[in-house]
Enzyme design. Structure first.
Site, mmCIF file in Angstrom:
data_model
loop_
_atom_site.group_PDB
_atom_site.id
_atom_site.type_symbol
_atom_site.label_atom_id
_atom_site.label_comp_id
_atom_site.label_asym_id
_atom_site.label_seq_id
_atom_site.Cartn_x
_atom_site.Cartn_y
_atom_site.Cartn_z
ATOM 1 N N GLU A 202 17.367 -18.482 -5.951
ATOM 2 C CA GLU A 202 16.989 -17.168 -6.472
ATOM 3 C C GLU A 202 16.492 -17.283 -7.919
ATOM 4 O OE1 GLU A 202 16.352 -14.491 -5.049
ATOM 5 O OE2 GLU A 202 16.489 -12.919 -6.560
ATOM 6 N N GLU B 3 8.094 -15.780 -9.761
ATOM 7 C CA GLU B 3 7.513 -14.462 -9.491
ATOM 8 C C GLU B 3 7.040 -13.769 -10.767
ATOM 9 O OE1 GLU B 3 9.636 -12.365 -5.696
ATOM 10 O OE2 GLU B 3 10.940 -12.780 -7.383
ATOM 11 N N HIS C 174 16.801 -37.792 -3.722
ATOM 12 C CA HIS C 174 16.014 -38.125 -2.532
ATOM 13 C C HIS C 174 14.548 -37.722 -2.684
ATOM 14 C CE1 HIS C 174 19.536 -39.443 -0.410
ATOM 15 N NE2 HIS C 174 20.139 -38.287 -0.615
ATOM 16 N N CYS D 179 0.820 -1.214 0.000
ATOM 17 C CA CYS D 179 0.000 0.000 0.000
ATOM 18 C C CYS D 179 0.854 1.265 0.000
ATOM 19 C CB CYS D 179 -0.881 0.048 1.246
ATOM 20 S SG CYS D 179 -1.910 -1.383 1.453
ATOM 21 N N ASN E 160 -2.094 2.511 5.597
ATOM 22 C CA ASN E 160 -1.197 1.381 5.322
ATOM 23 C C ASN E 160 -1.068 0.577 6.609
ATOM 24 O OD1 ASN E 160 -0.774 2.503 2.855
ATOM 25 N ND2 ASN E 160 1.378 3.041 3.189
ATOM 26 N N GLY E 161 -0.946 -0.731 6.487
ATOM 27 C CA GLY E 161 -0.773 -1.552 7.692
ATOM 28 C C GLY E 161 -2.062 -2.244 8.069
ATOM 29 N N LYS F 269 12.821 -16.049 -8.899
ATOM 30 C CA LYS F 269 12.654 -15.025 -9.937
ATOM 31 C C LYS F 269 11.709 -15.528 -11.023
ATOM 32 C CE LYS F 269 14.051 -12.258 -8.835
ATOM 33 N NZ LYS F 269 14.627 -11.593 -7.736
ATOM 34 N N ARG G 289 5.384 -0.446 -5.763
ATOM 35 C CA ARG G 289 5.359 -1.230 -4.523
ATOM 36 C C ARG G 289 4.408 -2.420 -4.620
ATOM 37 N NH1 ARG G 289 7.026 2.059 0.051
ATOM 38 N NH2 ARG G 289 5.630 0.881 1.373
ATOM 39 N N LYS H 249 6.296 -4.896 -3.462
ATOM 40 C CA LYS H 249 7.736 -4.633 -3.388
ATOM 41 C C LYS H 249 8.212 -4.689 -1.952
ATOM 42 C CE LYS H 249 11.727 -3.272 -5.032
ATOM 43 N NZ LYS H 249 12.499 -4.390 -5.603
ATOM 44 N N TRP I 236 -3.017 -2.730 -1.371
ATOM 45 C CA TRP I 236 -2.672 -4.142 -1.575
ATOM 46 C C TRP I 236 -3.481 -4.900 -0.542
ATOM 47 C CZ3 TRP I 236 -0.044 -8.182 1.032
ATOM 48 C CH2 TRP I 236 0.457 -9.193 0.207
HETATM 49 C C1 G6P Z 1 8.831 -8.819 -0.912
HETATM 50 C C2 G6P Z 1 9.338 -8.673 -2.345
HETATM 51 C C3 G6P Z 1 10.609 -9.489 -2.519
HETATM 52 C C4 G6P Z 1 11.641 -9.066 -1.486
HETATM 53 C C5 G6P Z 1 11.094 -9.192 -0.056
HETATM 54 C C6 G6P Z 1 12.021 -8.570 0.980
HETATM 55 O O1 G6P Z 1 8.357 -10.106 -0.697
HETATM 56 O O2 G6P Z 1 8.362 -9.113 -3.273
HETATM 57 O O3 G6P Z 1 11.134 -9.285 -3.827
HETATM 58 O O4 G6P Z 1 12.793 -9.835 -1.631
HETATM 59 O O5 G6P Z 1 9.849 -8.511 0.050
HETATM 60 O O6 G6P Z 1 12.102 -7.180 0.760
HETATM 61 P P1 G6P Z 1 13.224 -6.279 1.381
HETATM 62 O O7 G6P Z 1 12.847 -4.874 0.981
HETATM 63 O O8 G6P Z 1 13.199 -6.479 2.861
HETATM 64 O O9 G6P Z 1 14.522 -6.719 0.788
#
Ligand code: G6P
Length: 605
Positions: free
Chosen positions: A480, A487, A503, A2, A99-100, A484, A27, A600, A73
């Protein structure tokens, strides 16, 4: 996640608010809305979907010099016009963006309903609007203060009232609120990036603080009405960070920015004299670092994965037992905090709630925490005892690319530094420094091979599932790569330690399920080749991320990266995986920069 933006001044607030919403869009959000306070009445408009949907739903003539706006969000209630913010009281005289999460919202809602209140939405925020309207306090500021005394949870809020159309009241408890100071105008936002086009003078509210914001100034106080004294700080202009330039997506732009980001990470941090690293902000003397017997790294999402790489690097170079754990898990398990453990919190945004709570838990119990953080002055950065800033520049795409790479470089530098305080030899230090200095040019080389990586991505983009395998330092690279891909392309991708393949997951290997193998030419090369053979034998298509030279096993596709020091291989091997994910997503026509359901910076639990 948000986002809040607000304006009070002389100009028409609408275009300023809408532009702020576009800047906050990175975000991640699912609906947006705007409220303007004008001549004793509020006009409120909201729409599910993109900010463009809100823009096209606005009446032609909409103006007002005070307003608040929001990107939502969903937490309480599905994404919809109805649940979008701002929320108003039944008389439509108070509008709130938030927000929150209000944790005691359902209890507060029941009390209001018992008293005849009817709600339009499923949100916790609407409860705040009702309560503020009912408070009975003559001034908006006092009404907001009264209500916040009854609210539990984390929030950043902005409120306008038809009765005080020249004022915005904001408050912060756990979710950022920033004020921007202009000439006879003031701005409000949850993220300084929404303000920097208008002003460089900002005030960060602290937790438990609120502000009354008007055209000619602001007054800050605690939630208990004790005045606080805040002076503006100057934020660096973020240049064209919010402009995609010629790139189709921010993700692609940020991938391309990695050579510069790594150069900035290294700037002034290589100590050629002692073959070590320099850090300006650790706030820990070498003597204190010698007393450390363990390191624990915490973060969420990609930040956690970069920490898993960091744990191996620090353990290898400094011979200090080191582990990484998702901050979101750590904070809930009543962790033992040891005085001789060094805790490291990793966060791009510096605002992730789970990471912030983990840091608070450690500090509450007397532990020492360093931050590896991108956003200067962010909440987590301010909570930590010291740390390392990435200086990677703003990252706009939801998925992390350049900050992930910069974090790996930060851990290589930390490993070098801690190692050289202990038993790492000067020649090993020299070797690493030479390797680090070559990285920006080598990343350029990988980026120059993009056409081939794009062709590989397009070849496999219609797969339903994919595996990523790697051993030791290759495993976080696999993690990662898989994260990626899922996502941005929504292809189901799983990462496994190569050694674990037999396994269980081998049961799923078949001609329709490609495997990406992380295959550096290091000490474990032969072992990795055996794992690749296991996949080959089950007719699984294979893509190797490797170095030049003949491979002793047949693979369907290979992507070669330049050779570097083995400890630095993950930094280079991660780059083609970013491009693989990116081009798969483009081939599938996905919303690359704002993948569905993702945010984000996750500022809720
Ligand atoms: C969210 C984002 C991720 C990110 C994570 C941690 O889940 O979608 O891409 O890695 O938060 O974010 P930060 O700002 O703490 O690195």
């Amino acid at each position: 996640m948000c986002g809040i933006v607000g304006y009070v001044g002389r100009q028409n607030a609408t275009p300023i608010l809408l532009e702020g919403l576009h800047r906050l869009a990175y975000r991640g959000y699912d609906s947006s809305g705007i409220a303007l306070a004008k001549a004793g009445k509020l006009s409120v408009h909201k729409a599910k979907g993109k900010v463009r949907a809100l823009e096209s739903s606005l009446p032609k003539r909409i103006s007002g010099t005070t307003g608040i706006a929001h990107t939502r969000w969903a937490t309480h209630g599905e994404p919809s016009d109805r649940n979008a913010h701002p929320h108003v009281d039944p008389a439509g005289r108070i509008a709130v963006v938030h927000n929150g999460i209000v944790e005691n919202a359902s209890g507060l809602r029941r009390v209001l309903e018992a008293d005849g209140a009817e709600f339009e939405s499923d949100t916790d925020t609407e409860v705040l609007a009702h309560m503020i309207a009912r408070s009975g306090a003559p001034k908006l500021e006092d009404a907001v203060r009264d209500v916040l005394q009854k609210v539990e949870g984390a929030y950043g809020i902005a409120v306008v009232s038809a009765d005080e159309p020249d004022t915005i009241v904001v408050a912060r408890n756990g979710s950022p609120v920033v004020l921007g100071v202009g000439e006879h105008e003031m701005f409000v936002a949850s993220d300084a990036s929404a303000l920097v086009r208008h002003t460089s003078q900002v005030i960060y509210l602290d937790d438990g603080e609120m502000a009354v914001v008007a055209r000619n100034g602001y007054q800050t106080s605690t939630l208990d009405a004790v005045p606080t004294d805040k002076t503006p700080t100057t934020v660096q202009s973020q240049g064209d960070a919010h402009d995609r330039g010629d790139y189709a997506h921010f993700m692609r732009k940020e991938i391309a920015e990695q050579p510069e980001a790594v150069t900035r990470m290294l700037q002034g941090r290589l100590d050629q004299r002692f073959m070590s690293a320099h850090f300006g902000g650790l706030n820990l003397e070498p003597r204190a670092l010698l007393d450390i017997s363990r390191v624990k790294i915490l973060g969420c999402g990609s930040a956690f994965i970069s920490g898993s790489n960091g744990a191996q690097i620090i353990e290898q170079l400094a011979r200090i037992p080191t582990s990484a754990e998702p901050a979101s898990e750590f904070r809930y398990r009543n962790p033992v905090i040891e005085r001789d453990t060094l805790y490291i919190a990793v966060s791009q945004s510096g605002e992730t709630l789970d990471t912030m709570m983990a840091v608070q838990e450690i500090k509450r119990k007397g532990g020492r925490v360093l931050g590896v953080i991108n956003v200067v002055g962010s909440t987590i950065a301010r909570l930590c005892d010291g740390g390392v800033y990435l200086h990677a520049g703003p990252e706009i795409a939801v998925v992390s690319t350049k900050t992930f790479t910069s974090t790996l470089v930060a851990f290589a530098l930390l490993g070098l530094y801690l190692g050289r305080i202990r038993d790492l030899s000067p020649s090993a230090g020299r070797r690493l420094i030479d390797g680090l200095q070559k990285l920006p040019g080598q990343i350029e080389e990988i980026l120059a091979g993009e056409a081939h990586i794009k062709a590989v991505a397009e070849k496999y983009a219609n797969s339903r599932d994919m595996f990523f395998i790697g051993r030791a330092l290759g495993f976080p690279v696999a993690l990662e790569g898989a994260l990626k891909l899922k996502e941005v392309s929504y292809i189901h991708a799983e990462a496994y330690p190569a050694s674990e393949l037999k396994h269980g997951p081998l049961a799923l290997i078949c001609p329709e399920t490609p495997t990406v193998a992380i295959l550096p030419r290091d000490d474990l090369f032969e072992k990795n080749v055996s794992s690749v053979e296991e996949v080959r034998a089950r007719k699984g298509p294979l893509i190797a991320i490797t170095h030049d030279g003949e491979l002793p096993v047949v693979v369907d596709d290979r992507i070669d990266v330049p050779r570097t020091e083995p400890e630095l291989d993950p930094i280079l091997m991660g780059i083609p995986l970013q491009l693989l994910a990116y081009h798969s997503a483009v081939a599938l026509n996905r919303d690359v920069d704002q993948p569905r359901n993702l945010a984000k910076s996750v500022t809720v639990e």
